[in-house]
Design an enzyme around this catalytic site. Sequence first.
Site, short mmCIF file in Angstrom:
data_model
loop_
_atom_site.label_atom_id
_atom_site.label_comp_id
_atom_site.label_asym_id
_atom_site.label_seq_id
_atom_site.Cartn_x
_atom_site.Cartn_y
_atom_site.Cartn_z
N GLY A 41 0.81 -1.13 0.01
CA GLY A 41 -0.38 -0.03 -0.20
C GLY A 41 0.65 1.32 0.11
CG ASN A 64 -1.69 -7.91 8.78
OD1 ASN A 64 -1.14 -6.72 8.71
ND2 ASN A 64 -2.52 -7.80 8.35
CB ILE A 66 2.07 -3.51 8.63
CG1 ILE A 66 1.57 -5.42 8.22
CG2 ILE A 66 3.16 -2.98 8.20
CD1 ILE A 66 3.79 -6.26 9.00
CB CYS A 124 -5.94 -0.11 5.90
SG CYS A 124 -4.14 -0.54 6.93
CG ASN A 187 -7.39 -5.38 3.76
OD1 ASN A 187 -6.88 -5.76 3.94
ND2 ASN A 187 -7.21 -4.35 3.02
C1 LIG Z 1 1.54 -9.01 6.33
C2 LIG Z 1 0.60 -8.84 5.46
C3 LIG Z 1 0.44 -6.53 4.86
C4 LIG Z 1 -0.75 -6.64 4.22
N1 LIG Z 1 -0.71 -5.09 3.76
C5 LIG Z 1 -1.28 -4.75 2.88
C6 LIG Z 1 -1.52 -3.78 2.09
O1 LIG Z 1 -0.82 -2.72 2.57
N2 LIG Z 1 -2.41 -2.96 1.59
C7 LIG Z 1 -3.78 -3.57 1.14
O2 LIG Z 1 -4.39 -3.75 0.44
N3 LIG Z 1 -4.13 -5.10 1.66
C8 LIG Z 1 -2.71 -5.65 2.76
N4 LIG Z 1 -2.51 -7.03 3.25
C9 LIG Z 1 -4.07 -7.73 3.38
C10 LIG Z 1 -3.89 -8.73 1.95
O3 LIG Z 1 -3.32 -8.31 0.72
C11 LIG Z 1 -4.87 -9.58 1.76
O4 LIG Z 1 -6.32 -9.12 1.41
C12 LIG Z 1 -5.43 -10.60 2.63
O5 LIG Z 1 -4.25 -10.96 3.72
C13 LIG Z 1 -5.95 -11.36 2.39
O6 LIG Z 1 -5.61 -12.31 1.58
P1 LIG Z 1 -4.64 -14.14 2.40
O7 LIG Z 1 -5.61 -14.57 3.06
O8 LIG Z 1 -4.63 -14.42 1.14
O9 LIG Z 1 -3.14 -13.17 2.52
C14 LIG Z 1 -1.84 -7.11 4.18
C15 LIG Z 1 -1.85 -8.65 4.30
C16 LIG Z 1 -0.20 -9.00 5.50
C17 LIG Z 1 -1.29 -10.69 5.78
#
Ligand SMILES: Cc1cc2nc3c(=O)[nH]c(=O)nc-3n(C[C@H](O)[C@H](O)[C@H](O)COP(=O)(O)O)c2cc1C
Length: 298
Positions: A41, A64, A66, A124, A187
């Site tokens: 992001g 998370n 972050i 977020c 998200n």
């Molecule tokens: C460590 C971490 C950082 C993330 N940072 C962002 C981000 O900066 N912007 C965003 O839109 N989603 C962010 N996400 C969300 C992921 O893009 C995704 O939507 C979410 O983790 C669900 O997918 P997953 O289960 O495959 O991880 C983040 C997720 C994690 C785990």
Amino acid sequence: MRVGRVLLGNPVVAASGCFGFGAEYGEVYDISRLGAICTKGLTLRPRAGNPPPRLWETRCGLLNSIGLDNPGVEAFLREELPRLKRTGAVVIANVWGASPEEYEQVVQALASSPVDAIELNLSCPNVPGNGIPGRDAAATAEVVGRARAVARGKPLWAKLPPEAPAGLVAVAQAAQEAGADAVCAANSFPALAVDIRTGRPVFANVVAGLSGPAIKPLALRIVYELSREVDIPVVGIGGITTWEDAVEFIMAGAHAIQIGTANFLDPYAGPRIVDGLRAFMEARGLGSWEEIRGCAHR
Ligand SMILES: Cc1cc2nc3c(=O)[nH]c(=O)nc-3n(C[C@H](O)[C@H](O)[C@H](O)COP(=O)(O)O)c2cc1C
């Protein structure tokens, strides 16, 4: 294949925040093998993010907090994007703003750059205050509308939170009407961990985002519902770890899928899922994903 106006070699996209700007994974494999890379992001100014701890493993997932640690959009354009484009990957810039004005300014900065699309993170869970316009249809319409006005024709994807008080369908429809080319769902889910040694929440921000296999059936249900109610493509995100998970999302109606937490479990998760999907298509004699997309609705 296409997600609206974005041309992808395959439907597998690296999810924002789980792939940095591709540099580390690029040392392990050719990242242009993925359909696209979604960046961490980006905000107008650099952000240091939240204090540690930032990650907490759960039995079937990851929490998370972050807090959008990133170098800011100008440093991205100067230092990361040229390298990322040289890999041949399709690049989607993920954007967050503390206000509608900030979203607009970041999109404006990206509009004349070579990014292939812009994903608005309307969701977020890890920033204090009103960080989630995607929980409200009017706030979503404002952010997407402002972004559309300055995006100079760049494809715009609206990334939604996993829940909204008046329902996600209204939010997705508001994004569509305001000019989004696709909606991405979803998200991470707002969640909590308590440290039993201190009796306090693990994270300074209290609530953190849950991702990984634990959320897959929840995200799948969201994609199923949204794909019935909007005309623009839906990009499925949440707990996808195997090619079989990806096929489920496509059958539920997704045009593409994103892989987040799975990259941390296995750095080769992306190409493994790409290869698995290709083998599935061949075994089933499919000419295109259109043949099975949304078949779970019929
Ligand atoms: C460590 C971490 C950082 C993330 N940072 C962002 C981000 O900066 N912007 C965003 O839109 N989603 C962010 N996400 C969300 C992921 O893009 C995704 O939507 C979410 O983790 C669900 O997918 P997953 O289960 O495959 O991880 C983040 C997720 C994690 C785990």
